[in-house]
Design a protein around this motif. Structure first.
Motif, mmCIF file in Angstrom:
data_model
loop_
_atom_site.group_PDB
_atom_site.id
_atom_site.type_symbol
_atom_site.label_atom_id
_atom_site.label_comp_id
_atom_site.label_asym_id
_atom_site.label_seq_id
_atom_site.Cartn_x
_atom_site.Cartn_y
_atom_site.Cartn_z
ATOM 1 N N ARG A 207 1.195 -1.516 -0.306
ATOM 2 C CA ARG A 207 0.094 0.471 -0.129
ATOM 3 C C ARG A 207 1.201 1.536 0.000
ATOM 4 N N GLU A 208 1.822 1.291 0.900
ATOM 5 C CA GLU A 208 2.852 2.682 0.764
ATOM 6 C C GLU A 208 3.316 2.634 -0.875
ATOM 7 N N LEU A 209 3.981 0.993 -1.102
ATOM 8 C CA LEU A 209 4.210 1.455 -2.721
ATOM 9 C C LEU A 209 3.330 1.941 -3.724
ATOM 10 N N LEU A 210 2.669 1.979 -4.000
ATOM 11 C CA LEU A 210 1.175 2.121 -4.414
ATOM 12 C C LEU A 210 1.245 4.369 -4.108
ATOM 13 N N LYS A 211 1.280 3.849 -2.441
ATOM 14 C CA LYS A 211 1.073 6.123 -2.906
ATOM 15 C C LYS A 211 2.607 6.651 -3.722
ATOM 16 N N GLU A 212 3.600 5.749 -3.314
ATOM 17 C CA GLU A 212 5.051 6.736 -3.906
ATOM 18 C C GLU A 212 4.745 6.255 -5.135
ATOM 19 N N LEU A 213 4.098 5.068 -5.857
ATOM 20 C CA LEU A 213 3.823 5.339 -7.393
ATOM 21 C C LEU A 213 2.367 6.372 -8.005
ATOM 22 N N TYR A 214 1.817 5.965 -7.520
ATOM 23 C CA TYR A 214 0.447 6.828 -7.829
ATOM 24 C C TYR A 214 0.425 7.875 -6.771
ATOM 25 N N ASP A 215 -0.471 7.754 -5.896
ATOM 26 C CA ASP A 215 -0.976 8.635 -4.725
ATOM 27 C C ASP A 215 -2.010 8.003 -3.841
ATOM 28 N N GLU A 216 -2.092 9.030 -2.642
ATOM 29 C CA GLU A 216 -2.858 7.959 -1.377
ATOM 30 C C GLU A 216 -4.327 7.451 -1.770
ATOM 31 N N GLU A 217 -5.640 8.187 -3.033
ATOM 32 C CA GLU A 217 -6.519 8.069 -3.259
ATOM 33 C C GLU A 217 -6.006 6.495 -3.474
ATOM 34 N N VAL A 218 -5.205 6.141 -4.498
ATOM 35 C CA VAL A 218 -4.567 4.609 -5.322
ATOM 36 C C VAL A 218 -4.486 3.627 -4.415
ATOM 37 N N ALA A 219 -3.460 4.279 -2.780
ATOM 38 C CA ALA A 219 -3.244 3.685 -1.807
ATOM 39 C C ALA A 219 -4.416 3.582 -1.084
ATOM 40 N N GLN A 220 -5.747 3.642 -0.681
ATOM 41 C CA GLN A 220 -6.129 3.784 -0.020
ATOM 42 C C GLN A 220 -7.017 2.994 -0.991
#
Ligand code: PGA
Length: 250
Positions: A191-204
């Motif tokens: 999830r942290e990686l998704l935030k780095e690669l995209y943003d908080e919305e994607v991560a969540q």
């Protein structure tokens, strides 16, 4: 905010009659479930007959793989349009058995993910480390490489339609489940990686399933973890009662 998703990966199991029976039993057992998204992934030969059984139910159809080209001389392969034509909505991509036995690489996973999304299929992208990699302390590095590779060039809009399945290879079909803490740690990392690669919305928003010897008696503790949003179930999805026991764990 993330709807739990439980998917059954039937692998190379079920003849036509077995598939009909299993699908009918599942439809009956889950008919009142509306808070969990339920997907079953039979082998190709049974997709259409299973579709006929589940089409008016709350169970969705998934496939176990696809080819990245639209059509043509690719003996033995199945295209996205073929899957769509028999009612498929989800497709498992990059399963560790594909990676281990059938030359699947991060590059082919990426091509398949892009093709699925282009055609309107939702990918369930599998990632996970081997026992050796875990013992060498390489888990996060391996999972990162697989996630980055799978979604390279995939837009935010498209990754929001995708599901990730964290499946430690050492836990698949072995009876050795990751502990809830071990799984949660990797899920939080993804999830942290998704935030780095995209943003908080994607991560969540992107749902991350756990897979690897999930059963009715260990599902509850795994699914209670904050970053575990469901399961990709192999062995236990071949018995309707066990599959239901994971959808409604005690
Ligand atoms: P398993 O398989 O539940 O039999 O361990 C999981 C999977 O390979 O998706």
């Amino acid at each position: 905010m993330r709807k739990r998703i439980i998917a059954g990966n039937w692998k190379m199991n079920t003849t036509l009659d077995e598939a009909k029976k299993l699908a009918s039993e599942i439809v009956e057992l889950v008919k009142n479930v509306d808070d969990v998204e339920i997907v079953i992934c039979p082998p190709y030969t049974n997709l259409y007959v299973v579709y006929e059984i589940i089409k008016d139910s709350n169970v969705k159809l998934g496939a176990q793989d696809l080819h990245w080209e639209d059509k043509g001389a690719f003996t033995g392969k199945i295209s996205a349009d073929m899957l769509l034509s028999v009612g498929v909505k989800y497709v498992i991509i990059g399963h560790s058995e594909q990676r281990t036995y059938f030359c699947e690489t991060d590059e082919t996973v990426n091509k398949k993910v892009k093709q699925a999304l282009k055609k309107g299929l939702k990918p369930i992208v599998c990632v996970g480390e081997t026992l050796e990699q875990r013992e060498n302390g390489e888990t996060k590095e391996v999972v990162k490489k697989q996630v980055v590779g799978a979604f390279e060039g995939v837009s935010k809009e498209d990754i929001l339609k995708s599901v990730i399945a964290y499946e430690p290879v050492w836990a698949i079909g072995t009876g050795k489940t990751a502990t809830p803490e071990q799984a949660q740690e990797v899920h939080a990392f993804i999830r942290e990686l998704l935030k780095e690669l995209y943003d908080e919305e994607v991560a969540q928003s992107v749902r991350i399933q756990y897979g690897g010897s999930m059963k009715p008696n260990n599902a509850k503790a795994l699914l209670e973890q904050p970053d575990i949003d469901g399961g990709l179930i192999g062995g236990a999805s071949l018995k309707a009662k066990d599959f239901y026991g994971i959808i409604r764990p005690e």
